[in-house]
Scaffold this motif. Structure first.
Motif, PDB file in Angstrom:
ATOM      1  N   THR A  92      10.687 -58.474 -27.800  1.00  0.00           N
ATOM      2  CA  THR A  92      10.447 -59.426 -28.880  1.00  0.00           C
ATOM      3  C   THR A  92      10.612 -60.853 -28.358  1.00  0.00           C
ATOM      4  O   THR A  92      11.638 -61.170 -27.743  1.00  0.00           O
ATOM      5  CB  THR A  92      11.439 -59.208 -30.031  1.00  0.00           C
ATOM      6  N   PRO A  93       9.642 -61.735 -28.563  1.00  0.00           N
ATOM      7  CA  PRO A  93       9.787 -63.115 -28.072  1.00  0.00           C
ATOM      8  C   PRO A  93      11.049 -63.772 -28.624  1.00  0.00           C
ATOM      9  O   PRO A  93      11.381 -63.611 -29.804  1.00  0.00           O
ATOM     10  CB  PRO A  93       8.521 -63.807 -28.591  1.00  0.00           C
ATOM     11  N   ARG A  94      11.754 -64.506 -27.758  1.00  0.00           N
ATOM     12  CA  ARG A  94      12.963 -65.184 -28.197  1.00  0.00           C
ATOM     13  C   ARG A  94      13.116 -66.516 -27.479  1.00  0.00           C
ATOM     14  O   ARG A  94      12.717 -66.662 -26.318  1.00  0.00           O
ATOM     15  CB  ARG A  94      14.203 -64.308 -28.003  1.00  0.00           C
ATOM     16  N   ILE A  95      13.700 -67.465 -28.170  1.00  0.00           N
ATOM     17  CA  ILE A  95      14.039 -68.768 -27.604  1.00  0.00           C
ATOM     18  C   ILE A  95      15.544 -68.909 -27.661  1.00  0.00           C
ATOM     19  O   ILE A  95      16.160 -68.729 -28.719  1.00  0.00           O
ATOM     20  CB  ILE A  95      13.365 -69.910 -28.377  1.00  0.00           C
ATOM     21  N   ILE A  96      16.141 -69.225 -26.514  1.00  0.00           N
ATOM     22  CA  ILE A  96      17.582 -69.420 -26.441  1.00  0.00           C
ATOM     23  C   ILE A  96      17.844 -70.845 -25.974  1.00  0.00           C
ATOM     24  O   ILE A  96      17.483 -71.226 -24.864  1.00  0.00           O
ATOM     25  CB  ILE A  96      18.237 -68.403 -25.498  1.00  0.00           C
ATOM     26  N   LYS A  97      18.470 -71.635 -26.859  1.00  0.00           N
ATOM     27  CA  LYS A  97      18.818 -73.018 -26.545  1.00  0.00           C
ATOM     28  C   LYS A  97      20.284 -73.047 -26.119  1.00  0.00           C
ATOM     29  O   LYS A  97      21.161 -72.661 -26.897  1.00  0.00           O
ATOM     30  CB  LYS A  97      18.609 -73.904 -27.767  1.00  0.00           C
ATOM     31  N   ILE A  98      20.529 -73.484 -24.892  1.00  0.00           N
ATOM     32  CA  ILE A  98      21.907 -73.562 -24.411  1.00  0.00           C
ATOM     33  C   ILE A  98      22.420 -74.979 -24.623  1.00  0.00           C
ATOM     34  O   ILE A  98      21.851 -75.949 -24.122  1.00  0.00           O
ATOM     35  CB  ILE A  98      22.007 -73.159 -22.934  1.00  0.00           C
ATOM     36  N   LYS A  99      23.491 -75.085 -25.405  1.00  0.00           N
ATOM     37  CA  LYS A  99      24.097 -76.372 -25.732  1.00  0.00           C
ATOM     38  C   LYS A  99      25.423 -76.500 -25.001  1.00  0.00           C
ATOM     39  O   LYS A  99      26.350 -75.726 -25.228  1.00  0.00           O
ATOM     40  CB  LYS A  99      24.305 -76.479 -27.242  1.00  0.00           C
ATOM     41  N   GLY A 100      25.512 -77.432 -24.084  1.00  0.00           N
ATOM     42  CA  GLY A 100      26.711 -77.600 -23.288  1.00  0.00           C
ATOM     43  C   GLY A 100      26.751 -76.620 -22.131  1.00  0.00           C
ATOM     44  O   GLY A 100      25.779 -75.930 -21.838  1.00  0.00           O
ATOM     45  N   THR A 101      27.890 -76.559 -21.466  1.00  0.00           N
ATOM     46  CA  THR A 101      28.053 -75.696 -20.296  1.00  0.00           C
ATOM     47  C   THR A 101      28.771 -74.413 -20.689  1.00  0.00           C
ATOM     48  O   THR A 101      29.882 -74.456 -21.237  1.00  0.00           O
ATOM     49  CB  THR A 101      28.849 -76.408 -19.192  1.00  0.00           C
ATOM     50  N   ILE A 102      28.150 -73.289 -20.411  1.00  0.00           N
ATOM     51  CA  ILE A 102      28.742 -71.981 -20.685  1.00  0.00           C
ATOM     52  C   ILE A 102      29.490 -71.501 -19.455  1.00  0.00           C
ATOM     53  O   ILE A 102      28.924 -71.428 -18.352  1.00  0.00           O
ATOM     54  CB  ILE A 102      27.653 -70.966 -21.078  1.00  0.00           C
ATOM     55  N   ASP A 103      30.756 -71.174 -19.614  1.00  0.00           N
ATOM     56  CA  ASP A 103      31.570 -70.624 -18.533  1.00  0.00           C
ATOM     57  C   ASP A 103      31.432 -69.109 -18.564  1.00  0.00           C
ATOM     58  O   ASP A 103      31.894 -68.457 -19.501  1.00  0.00           O
ATOM     59  CB  ASP A 103      33.034 -71.038 -18.708  1.00  0.00           C
ATOM     60  N   ALA A 104      30.776 -68.543 -17.545  1.00  0.00           N
ATOM     61  CA  ALA A 104      30.553 -67.093 -17.512  1.00  0.00           C
ATOM     62  C   ALA A 104      31.845 -66.326 -17.299  1.00  0.00           C
ATOM     63  O   ALA A 104      31.943 -65.149 -17.686  1.00  0.00           O
ATOM     64  CB  ALA A 104      29.546 -66.748 -16.414  1.00  0.00           C
ATOM     65  N   ASN A 105      32.824 -66.955 -16.688  1.00  0.00           N
ATOM     66  CA  ASN A 105      34.095 -66.271 -16.420  1.00  0.00           C
ATOM     67  C   ASN A 105      35.056 -66.438 -17.586  1.00  0.00           C
ATOM     68  O   ASN A 105      36.159 -66.980 -17.466  1.00  0.00           O
ATOM     69  CB  ASN A 105      34.702 -66.807 -15.123  1.00  0.00           C
ATOM     70  N   THR A 106      34.607 -65.958 -18.750  1.00  0.00           N
ATOM     71  CA  THR A 106      35.437 -65.934 -19.947  1.00  0.00           C
ATOM     72  C   THR A 106      35.214 -64.603 -20.654  1.00  0.00           C
ATOM     73  O   THR A 106      34.168 -63.965 -20.486  1.00  0.00           O
ATOM     74  CB  THR A 106      35.083 -67.087 -20.904  1.00  0.00           C
ATOM     75  N   ASP A 107      36.172 -64.203 -21.464  1.00  0.00           N
ATOM     76  CA  ASP A 107      35.987 -62.964 -22.214  1.00  0.00           C
ATOM     77  C   ASP A 107      35.298 -63.265 -23.543  1.00  0.00           C
ATOM     78  O   ASP A 107      34.911 -64.410 -23.815  1.00  0.00           O
ATOM     79  CB  ASP A 107      37.309 -62.218 -22.407  1.00  0.00           C
ATOM     80  N   ASP A 108      35.147 -62.253 -24.384  1.00  0.00           N
ATOM     81  CA  ASP A 108      34.409 -62.423 -25.640  1.00  0.00           C
ATOM     82  C   ASP A 108      35.083 -63.401 -26.594  1.00  0.00           C
ATOM     83  O   ASP A 108      34.429 -63.966 -27.478  1.00  0.00           O
ATOM     84  CB  ASP A 108      34.222 -61.067 -26.329  1.00  0.00           C
ATOM     85  N   ALA A 109      36.372 -63.608 -26.398  1.00  0.00           N
ATOM     86  CA  ALA A 109      37.100 -64.551 -27.247  1.00  0.00           C
ATOM     87  C   ALA A 109      37.142 -65.953 -26.645  1.00  0.00           C
ATOM     88  O   ALA A 109      37.726 -66.863 -27.236  1.00  0.00           O
ATOM     89  CB  ALA A 109      38.521 -64.047 -27.482  1.00  0.00           C
ATOM     90  N   GLY A 110      36.548 -66.117 -25.470  1.00  0.00           N
ATOM     91  CA  GLY A 110      36.520 -67.410 -24.821  1.00  0.00           C
ATOM     92  C   GLY A 110      37.670 -67.670 -23.877  1.00  0.00           C
ATOM     93  O   GLY A 110      37.793 -68.771 -23.324  1.00  0.00           O
ATOM     94  N   LYS A 111      38.519 -66.648 -23.642  1.00  0.00           N
ATOM     95  CA  LYS A 111      39.652 -66.820 -22.734  1.00  0.00           C
ATOM     96  C   LYS A 111      39.175 -66.819 -21.291  1.00  0.00           C
ATOM     97  O   LYS A 111      38.358 -65.991 -20.893  1.00  0.00           O
ATOM     98  CB  LYS A 111      40.668 -65.697 -22.946  1.00  0.00           C
ATOM     99  N   LYS A 112      39.694 -67.734 -20.488  1.00  0.00           N
ATOM    100  CA  LYS A 112      39.311 -67.854 -19.088  1.00  0.00           C
ATOM    101  C   LYS A 112      39.719 -66.617 -18.297  1.00  0.00           C
ATOM    102  O   LYS A 112      40.837 -66.107 -18.442  1.00  0.00           O
ATOM    103  CB  LYS A 112      39.966 -69.093 -18.469  1.00  0.00           C
ATOM    104  N   LEU A 113      38.793 -66.114 -17.464  1.00  0.00           N
ATOM    105  CA  LEU A 113      39.071 -64.984 -16.586  1.00  0.00           C
ATOM    106  C   LEU A 113      39.072 -65.459 -15.133  1.00  0.00           C
ATOM    107  O   LEU A 113      38.288 -66.328 -14.755  1.00  0.00           O
ATOM    108  CB  LEU A 113      38.015 -63.893 -16.774  1.00  0.00           C
ATOM    109  N   THR A 114      39.940 -64.867 -14.339  1.00  0.00           N
ATOM    110  CA  THR A 114      40.051 -65.210 -12.926  1.00  0.00           C
ATOM    111  C   THR A 114      39.745 -63.980 -12.076  1.00  0.00           C
ATOM    112  O   THR A 114      39.581 -62.864 -12.594  1.00  0.00           O
ATOM    113  CB  THR A 114      41.461 -65.709 -12.600  1.00  0.00           C
TER     114      THR A 114
END
Length: 447
Positions: A92-114
């Motif tokens: 299905t066609p989709r458009i994803i607008k990324i606003k700001g910088t997304i940190d991939a090393n975080t969990d689903d709650a946004g907690k930083k992962l190392t």
């Protein structure tokens, strides 16, 4: 041939102010102020123009331009990005607008992962790994195997599940102007899908916590990492445009050495492999990186595919693979290469043509320091070809292939079996590229 009039009119509608600090650091023009663009199509629905490189071939590249409101997302966290991408099998066609910088090393709650979080529960430790595979005791004739290698692979798999974002077909992923849009520590995986657009994003700090030791790689062995910032594997009709790629803030100069070899945590910036085809890479900035762009993962990758156009990009502080090309038909034009050492990244070569690759390189500009030689700008295995003309080195027309062949025992061939025709925007002279590309490439330019 002069640039099409629509490109000139776009420039007249833009006011661009580049961040001098970012340019001095070699990270590219990261901050821009621009007037509103008078285009009738908004940034998120723009498609690749006709005849703009290989990705315009056939059905062209339109990404998610047909997305409805239910499949148009604005995301600013890792969890939101994962949800917006959905299933990799959903076309299905989709458009994803990324606003700001997304940190991939975080969990689903946004907690930083190392790295320690990914290693937890696997039994892996670098100290134990180094002891287990020390060449003085383990030897140098075979890859690591056993408890610690199994644990390393498990930890790497945990990290991959968190930081690898699988992109479905018919998708546009675009950074929201003015928000420093990008992904830190992550990898966009465009695999076995068609029709994807990636624009206006900064990709930084894509790092593998668990590189593998390979004592058989080269004369002295090597540490090999696993993640590219953007990776194309069996993908078709992909347009990567106006993005910035960098290792920052952790540069290779900060990497330790083990077994006498650099502990390399970075892999490719933008790799195009596994039979990928019909790709256009335009107006990006590649900086502060080693193995930058690989086209074809092996000498037998995919005959008849790997057709890639690379134009109007800036390569600065790049050691090698700009690109390394195998097998395919690759058009490299109107790029600017600054091969001055930057932040410890000392360029070895720019373009490598091997495994019978058919490269046309024309009207590119190289800035070459006085201590370097034009013969070192190309590389090959004796089977690849590089044709084309109009390439400038410090402003002077230079036959790069002749310079390389005069100093090499494995000559590059000078003829190719194809003629580029998808050349919209091709500029007949490279003289202005060092100036013009400084403010028109990379993330943050588009509006």
């Amino acid at each position: 041939m002069t640039a099409p009039s629509h490109r000139r009119s776009l420039r007249t509608r833009r006011t661009v102010v580049a961040s001098a600090a970012a340019l001095a650091a070699g990270i590219g023009a990261a901050t821009f102020v621009m007037n509103a663009n008078a285009d009738s199509v908004d940034l998120y629905h723009r498609t690749l123009a006709a005849k703009d490189g290989w990705a315009s071939s056939g059905t062209g590249t339109t990404g998610g331009t047909k997305a409805d409101s239910a499949h148009t997302f604005t995301v600013s966290t890792r969890a939101q990005l994962v949800k917006a991408l959905g299933s990799a099998s959903d076309t299905t066609p989709r458009i994803i607008k990324i606003k700001g910088t997304i940190d991939a090393n975080t969990d689903d709650a946004g907690k930083k992962l190392t790295c320690a979080n990914y290693a937890s529960g696997t039994g892996y430790s670098l100290t134990s790994y180094l002891k287990a595979y020390d060449p003085s005791t383990y030897g140098t004739s075979k890859l690591p195997s056993g408890t610690q290698e199994t644990a390393r692979a498990a930890a790497q798999t945990k990290q991959a599940k968190n930081i690898a974002f699988k992109v479905p077909a018919n998708t546009s992923i675009v950074g929201v102007p003015g928000t420093n849009a990008g992904i830190s520590g992550g990898m966009l995986q465009i695999q076995n899908v068609d029709n994807v657009i990636v624009r206006n994003l900064s990709f930084a700090a894509t790092e593998d916590c668990f590189p593998q030791w390979d004592p058989t790689d080269g004369d002295d062995g090597n540490w090999n990492s696993n993640y590219d910032s953007v990776t194309l594997r069996g993908a078709t009709h992909v347009w990567a445009d106006h993005n910035t790629f960098t290792d920052a803030p952790h540069l290779d100069s900060a990497n330790p050495k083990y077994y006498g070899r650099e502990y390399q945590i970075h892999d490719g910036a933008l790799d195009i492999t596994k039979g990928s085809d019909l790709v256009t890479v335009s107006r990006n900035q590649f900086t502060n990186h080693d193995k930058t762009m690989l086209i074809g993962s092996s000498d037998t990758d995919s005959t008849g595919k790997l057709r890639v156009s690379i134009h109007h990009n800036v390569w600065k502080g790049v050691i090698q693979r700009a690109p390394l090309a195998r097998i395919g038909q690759i058009h490299i034009y109107n790029n600017y290469y600054d091969v001055t050492t930057l932040n410890g990244y000392a360029p070895q070569y720019s373009i490598n043509s091997r495994a019978k690759a058919q490269v046309v390189a024309e009207n590119n500009y190289w800035k070459l320091p006085s201590t370097a030689k034009a013969a070192k700008l190309l590389s090959g295995d004796g089977t690849g070809s590089v044709a084309g003309s109009g390439n400038l080195v410090n402003g002077a027309v230079t036959d790069l292939v002749a310079a390389y062949n005069a100093a090499s025992s494995k000559d590059l061939k000078t003829t190719v079996n194809w003629t580029p025709t998808l050349t919209a925007g091709l500029e007949s002279s490279a003289k202005s590229l060092p100036t013009s590309l400084g403010t028109t490439t990379g993330a943050g330019v588009l509006s």
